[in-house]
Write a protein that holds these residues in place. Structure first.
Motif, PDB file in Angstrom:
ATOM      1  N   LEU A 596      -4.972  40.070  23.639  1.00  0.00           N
ATOM      2  CA  LEU A 596      -3.630  40.644  23.533  1.00  0.00           C
ATOM      3  C   LEU A 596      -2.696  39.663  24.240  1.00  0.00           C
ATOM      4  CD1 LEU A 596      -4.435  44.387  24.370  1.00  0.00           C
ATOM      5  CD2 LEU A 596      -4.221  43.339  22.115  1.00  0.00           C
ATOM      6  N   VAL A 597      -2.183  38.706  23.493  1.00  0.00           N
ATOM      7  CA  VAL A 597      -1.463  37.568  24.064  1.00  0.00           C
ATOM      8  C   VAL A 597       0.038  37.704  23.792  1.00  0.00           C
ATOM      9  CG1 VAL A 597      -1.212  35.053  23.994  1.00  0.00           C
ATOM     10  CG2 VAL A 597      -3.489  36.085  23.786  1.00  0.00           C
ATOM     11  N   HIS A 598       0.839  37.400  24.824  1.00  0.00           N
ATOM     12  CA  HIS A 598       2.303  37.347  24.713  1.00  0.00           C
ATOM     13  C   HIS A 598       2.870  38.637  24.107  1.00  0.00           C
ATOM     14  CE1 HIS A 598       5.986  35.307  25.146  1.00  0.00           C
ATOM     15  NE2 HIS A 598       6.147  34.869  23.908  1.00  0.00           N
ATOM     16  N   SER A 599       2.378  39.762  24.653  1.00  0.00           N
ATOM     17  CA  SER A 599       2.770  41.068  24.110  1.00  0.00           C
ATOM     18  C   SER A 599       3.581  41.889  25.106  1.00  0.00           C
ATOM     19  CB  SER A 599       1.519  41.854  23.702  1.00  0.00           C
ATOM     20  OG  SER A 599       0.791  41.144  22.709  1.00  0.00           O
ATOM     21  N   ASP A 600       4.056  41.245  26.155  1.00  0.00           N
ATOM     22  CA  ASP A 600       4.919  41.894  27.147  1.00  0.00           C
ATOM     23  C   ASP A 600       4.258  43.124  27.770  1.00  0.00           C
ATOM     24  OD1 ASP A 600       7.230  42.054  28.674  1.00  0.00           O
ATOM     25  OD2 ASP A 600       8.255  43.371  27.253  1.00  0.00           O
ATOM     26  N   LEU A 601       2.964  43.028  28.031  1.00  0.00           N
ATOM     27  CA  LEU A 601       2.257  44.137  28.685  1.00  0.00           C
ATOM     28  C   LEU A 601       2.564  44.122  30.176  1.00  0.00           C
ATOM     29  CD1 LEU A 601      -1.247  43.796  26.963  1.00  0.00           C
ATOM     30  CD2 LEU A 601       0.612  45.344  26.353  1.00  0.00           C
ATOM     31  N   GLU A 602       2.849  45.305  30.741  1.00  0.00           N
ATOM     32  CA  GLU A 602       3.108  45.412  32.173  1.00  0.00           C
ATOM     33  C   GLU A 602       1.918  46.003  32.912  1.00  0.00           C
ATOM     34  OE1 GLU A 602       6.691  47.612  32.611  1.00  0.00           O
ATOM     35  OE2 GLU A 602       7.954  46.057  31.714  1.00  0.00           O
ATOM     36  N   ARG A 603       1.059  46.722  32.170  1.00  0.00           N
ATOM     37  CA  ARG A 603      -0.154  47.281  32.730  1.00  0.00           C
ATOM     38  C   ARG A 603      -1.320  46.975  31.793  1.00  0.00           C
ATOM     39  NH1 ARG A 603       0.869  48.890  37.841  1.00  0.00           N
ATOM     40  NH2 ARG A 603      -0.838  50.409  37.723  1.00  0.00           N
ATOM     41  N   ILE A 604      -2.492  46.986  32.299  1.00  0.00           N
ATOM     42  CA  ILE A 604      -3.669  46.797  31.449  1.00  0.00           C
ATOM     43  C   ILE A 604      -3.863  48.064  30.631  1.00  0.00           C
ATOM     44  CG2 ILE A 604      -6.155  46.436  31.429  1.00  0.00           C
ATOM     45  CD1 ILE A 604      -5.867  44.904  34.028  1.00  0.00           C
ATOM     46  N   PRO A 605      -3.893  47.974  29.291  1.00  0.00           N
ATOM     47  CA  PRO A 605      -4.004  49.169  28.442  1.00  0.00           C
ATOM     48  C   PRO A 605      -5.276  49.962  28.744  1.00  0.00           C
ATOM     49  CG  PRO A 605      -3.400  47.251  27.144  1.00  0.00           C
ATOM     50  CD  PRO A 605      -3.784  46.746  28.490  1.00  0.00           C
ATOM     51  N   SER A 606      -5.110  51.273  28.843  1.00  0.00           N
ATOM     52  CA  SER A 606      -6.251  52.140  29.181  1.00  0.00           C
ATOM     53  C   SER A 606      -7.270  52.194  28.060  1.00  0.00           C
ATOM     54  CB  SER A 606      -5.744  53.554  29.498  1.00  0.00           C
ATOM     55  OG  SER A 606      -5.055  54.095  28.364  1.00  0.00           O
ATOM     56  N   GLY A 607      -6.837  51.918  26.825  1.00  0.00           N
ATOM     57  CA  GLY A 607      -7.774  51.971  25.702  1.00  0.00           C
ATOM     58  C   GLY A 607      -8.875  50.934  25.812  1.00  0.00           C
ATOM     59  N   ILE A 608      -8.688  49.939  26.653  1.00  0.00           N
ATOM     60  CA  ILE A 608      -9.704  48.886  26.804  1.00  0.00           C
ATOM     61  C   ILE A 608     -10.922  49.398  27.569  1.00  0.00           C
ATOM     62  CG2 ILE A 608     -10.125  46.600  27.802  1.00  0.00           C
ATOM     63  CD1 ILE A 608      -7.215  45.931  27.362  1.00  0.00           C
ATOM     64  N   PHE A 609     -10.713  50.374  28.463  1.00  0.00           N
ATOM     65  CA  PHE A 609     -11.763  50.769  29.386  1.00  0.00           C
ATOM     66  C   PHE A 609     -12.957  51.418  28.690  1.00  0.00           C
ATOM     67  CE2 PHE A 609      -7.848  51.503  32.209  1.00  0.00           C
ATOM     68  CZ  PHE A 609      -7.758  50.156  32.469  1.00  0.00           C
ATOM     69  N   THR A 610     -12.808  51.839  27.460  1.00  0.00           N
ATOM     70  CA  THR A 610     -13.911  52.516  26.759  1.00  0.00           C
ATOM     71  C   THR A 610     -14.678  51.550  25.846  1.00  0.00           C
ATOM     72  OG1 THR A 610     -12.433  53.154  24.948  1.00  0.00           O
ATOM     73  CG2 THR A 610     -12.683  54.718  26.788  1.00  0.00           C
ATOM     74  N   LEU A 611     -14.268  50.300  25.812  1.00  0.00           N
ATOM     75  CA  LEU A 611     -14.916  49.336  24.916  1.00  0.00           C
ATOM     76  C   LEU A 611     -16.149  48.767  25.621  1.00  0.00           C
ATOM     77  CD1 LEU A 611     -11.711  47.504  23.602  1.00  0.00           C
ATOM     78  CD2 LEU A 611     -12.911  49.469  22.617  1.00  0.00           C
ATOM     79  N   THR A 612     -17.207  49.512  25.566  1.00  0.00           N
ATOM     80  CA  THR A 612     -18.408  49.175  26.341  1.00  0.00           C
ATOM     81  C   THR A 612     -19.106  47.906  25.843  1.00  0.00           C
ATOM     82  OG1 THR A 612     -19.701  50.677  24.929  1.00  0.00           O
ATOM     83  CG2 THR A 612     -18.803  51.578  27.006  1.00  0.00           C
TER      84      THR A 612
END
Length: 803
Positions: A596-612
């Motif tokens: 997720l590059v150059h997408s102006d994210l301010e926090r780490i998306p929570s949806g990532i935490f379930t990608l085991t």
């Protein structure tokens, strides 16, 4: 007549009507007819002017006036003078017998007669009788100038010359014959030996009858070109003609100068015709043979009244009536031209009849001056427009370009251009071509095809011959495919790369590639459909494993969710647009690589935490300042690479120690000042990049990283290096440049595997001789100032240079 020609040769007036012979194609029948009438009227004027110069204008005799005391001989006296036998019977005194008849004595000499003739010509003769031939000459010259002015005026003549030049080359081009033969059902390559085409003989007869462009006609009749395959030179010439026609059309269709000039000169001729008829009809009766002349020159000649004869009056009278007849016919012809100009839409030209006759459906209609010239050409010979229309057709142009491509890019040349790409496949690249050469389908070993900036490319069914083709790249190309070609791509294509600027460059058939494994899309895919392109469903892409999007997404499109269950790699490279609503990431349960590059994210998306299954996470170039959410990464037990580079992170949280599986960690280009010791509890780290931060101190716990092979702290504020750093004996790359180091420990000798060492930009004054132990370190891999390098012992320097 010889004397007349010697005095005023007609060739002197040629410049008023002379134009290039090729311009005759823009002269309809009425212009040709009026030109002949102008020549006839010109002859009348020249003939009259010549008579004026070569012959006496008037002949005058004095008129005797009877005085009161003057006796005029009677009739009897005259008879007696004529017949002496009557004298005896006459009743008067005898007089001498006169045997010779004599006229009245005027006592004027030749000079006086010439003077009288000139005075009476100037004062007594009507002005029309004197200037009639000059008026005819002037009016005729004006007519001739009006008829040909648009051929001479700079603004119009340049367009006409260019048009005639292009027209002639289009008419004479072998491509025209080939194109018309193909649409009429002839195969030019298979029927050369058959009976000559009837169209050709018809063209020859038309050319001979209509006296068209001389150079074109002669060459066409003599050469008798048959429909045949074009050679390379003819193909290049036809290609250049297409470009000239395009540019000329753009230039000429912008204005209507030619039409306006032709209308104005026609209206001017009509008005002049009306003027000539009106005043000539009234003045012709004033051309009389006998004229009374009263001039007060008695003191010089002795006479005041004269009787004059206009010697050319009778001839001028007949010439004037003849001239009026010619002008009347001329004027009626101009009136007909005016009706044709004003009652027909001459600023629009339709090739409908050509489209119906030839079957070339994409010939566009034209307007303004381009249309007007084609209307004029039709009055001369419609065949010119038909042959010219071939060069307005994109279909015809594409066929020609295809032919030229086949000549230029043979199968052997294409094999020489084969290269191995990053996917280890044999690749062929085409850049800014007009299409695919047919010869490419002979290169059956081709595995990857890359097309860049190519418009209206058609992939034919012959692509099925490329059995090994698995990769296709389309960069800013509008592509159409044959049905059979689509079926082939659906079954065989594994990798597809598409870069697009509009919807035409995103082929619709990509959604049916059921065996596609990798899809790379570069272009605008914002939900704002009015401005961007919507991505349709990817449900049919059952085998898709890698999906990369370089776009301006604000959320993950629903079409991507359709393939989320079997995606293994998902990359979003935004253009700085803020990416929100990332809950759909949870559905990508088999994802191993996420970017997720150059997408102006301010926090780490929570949806990532379930990608085991996630192994590689790249959050480059966002707006991350705090990464406390990193604690949830402990659930991602397979995560080996974490890239948080190019953000605004100020510190590394303690929870980083829980990511025990990490092997690659990128914290470069942030704002980190302190390195926490718990960072080095990630003891599996092999790659650690902390460059371009504000770090001042490296904790001694770094010695725990016994697997570390790459360590970079370039461009920080480090003053000293802990000795424990040199216990990381597997280090191969050590970057310490642009810091404030003043000393390099002799323990550098522990790093025997070192191949790259960067020290440039520090405050070092001397280098340790122990560097000789780093036998894998060469001069090219040792980045240091030259003067500092010279502080090493000579044997060490030689060792590095040799290796």
């Amino acid at each position: 007549m010889l004397r007349m020609g010697a005095m005023i040769p007609v060739t002197e007036f040629r410049q008023f009507s002379e134009q290039q012979p090729a311009f005759r194609v823009l002269k309809p029948w009425w212009d040709v007819f009026t030109d002949y009438l102008s020549v006839a009227m010109l002859m009348i004027g020249v003939f009259g002017c010549t008579l004026q110069v070569m012959q006496d204008k008037v002949i005058c005799l004095p008129k005797r006036m009877s005085l009161p005391n003057e006796t005029v001989p009677s009739q009897n006296t005259s008879e007696i003078m004529l017949d002496p036998t009557l004298a005896p019977h006459a009743n008067f005194s005898p007089e001498p017998v006169v045997h010779e008849m004599k006229g009245l004595k005027t006592n004027l000499d030749l000079q006086q007669y010439n003077y009288i003739n000139q005075m009476c010509y100037d004062r007594a003769l009507h002005w029309y009788a004197k200037y009639f031939p000059y008026l005819v000459l002037i009016h005729t010259i004006i007519f001739m100038v009006c008829s040909n002015f648009w051929f001479k005026f700079p603004g119009s003549s340049s367009k006409i010359e260019h048009f005639i030049s292009i027209l002639g080359k289009c008419f004479d081009s072998p491509w025209t014959t080939r194109a018309l033969s193909e649409v009429s059902g002839d195969n030019p390559e298979k029927k050369e030996s058959k009976k000559p085409n009837l169209n050709i003989s018809t063209l020859e007869s038309n050319l001979e009858e209509s006296h068209s462009l001389r150079s074109i006609a002669e060459k066409f009749v003599v050469d008798k070109p048959a429909a045949r395959a074009l050679d390379k030179k003819e193909g290049e010439q036809a290609k250049a003609l297409f470009e000239r026609v395009k540019k000329f059309r753009l230039h000429v269709e912008e204005g209507e100068l030619l039409y306006i000039m032709y209308v104005r000169q026609t209206v001017l001729k009509v008005l002049k015709f009306i003027l000539i008829i009106i005043y000539n009809s009234n003045l012709v009766p004033h051309v009389r043979m006998n004229v009374m002349c009263n001039v007060d020159i008695q003191d010089m000649t002795g006479y005041k009244h004269f009787f004059c004869n206009h010697t050319m009056a009778d001839l001028f009278s007949k010439l004037s009536y003849c001239y009026l007849c010619f002008v009347s016919v001329y004027g009626l012809t101009c009136l007909y031209t005016s009706i044709w100009l004003f009652y027909r839409s001459l600023k629009e030209y339709s090739f409908e009849y050509v489209r119906q006759e030839t079957g070339i459906d994409d010939i566009p209609d034209v307007k303004n001056d381009f249309a007007f010239m084609l209307h004029m050409i039709d009055q001369y010979d419609p065949l010119y427009s038909k042959r010219f229309a071939v060069f307005l057709s994109e279909v015809s142009e594409n066929k020609l370009k295809q032919l030229n491509l086949n000549h230029e890019l043979t199968a052997e040349k294409l094999r020489q251009r084969l290269q191995i790409n990053s996917s280890n496949r044999l690749e062929l690249k085409f850049f800014m071509l007009s299409g695919l050469p047919d010869t490419i389908f002979e290169v059956t070993e081709l595995q990857s095809l890359k097309l860049e900036i190519m418009n209206n490319v058609t992939i034919p069914a012959a692509i099925a011959q490329l059995e090994d083709l698995q990769e296709l790249s389309l960069y800013q190309c509008s592509v159409k495919t044959h049905t059979a070609a689509t079926s082939f791509l659906r079954e065989n294509l594994k990798i597809l790369r598409v870069k697009f600027d509009d919807s035409r460059e995103l082929p619709h058939w990509i959604y049916s590639l059921r065996n596609l494994e990798e899809l790379y899309l570069i272009g605008s895919l914002s939900p704002d459909i009015s401005k961007n392109i919507a991505l349709e469903t990817l449900r049919e892409l059952k085998s898709l494993k890698i999906l990369s999007l370089k776009s301006n997404l604000t959320k993950i499109p629903q079409s991507i969710v359709d393939v989320s269950s079997h995606l293994q790699q998902f990359c979003v490279h935004n253009d700085g647009t803020k990416l929100v609503m990332l809950n759909n990431l949870k559905k990508m349960v088999n994802l191993t690589i996420l970017e997720l590059v150059h997408s102006d994210l301010e926090r780490i998306p929570s949806g990532i935490f379930t990608l085991t299954c996630l192994q590689d996470l790249d959050l480059k170039d966002n707006n991350l300042k705090s990464i406390e959410e990193i604690v949830h990464f402990q659930q991602l037990r397979k995560l080996t690479s974490l890239k948080l580079w190019y953000n605004a992170i100020t510190y590394i949280p303690e929870n980083i120690k829980k990511l025990g599986s990490l092997e690659h960690l990128h914290f470069n280009h942030n704002k980190i000042e302190i390195l926490p010791s718990h960072l080095f509890l990630c003891n599996k780290l092999r790659y650690l990049d902390l460059s371009f931060n504000d770090i001042r101190f490296i904790p001694p716990e770094i010695g725990v990283l016994q697997s570390l092979q790459y360590f970079s702290v370039t461009c920080n504020k480090i003053e000293n290096l802990p000795d424990e750093l040199f216990f990381c004996k597997k280090l191969k790359t050590l970057k310490l440049g642009k810091n404030t180091l003043s000393l390099l420990s002799p323990k550098i000798s522990y790093l025997v595997l070192l191949t790259h060492l960067e020290l440039k930009g520090n405050h070092l004054e001397v280098l340790p001789a122990e560097l000789r132990s780093c036998r894998n370190l060469t001069r090219s891999g040792f980045v240091v100032e030259d003067n500092l390098f010279e502080t090493l012992p000579s044997d060490v320097r030689e060792q590095m240079k040799l290796e």
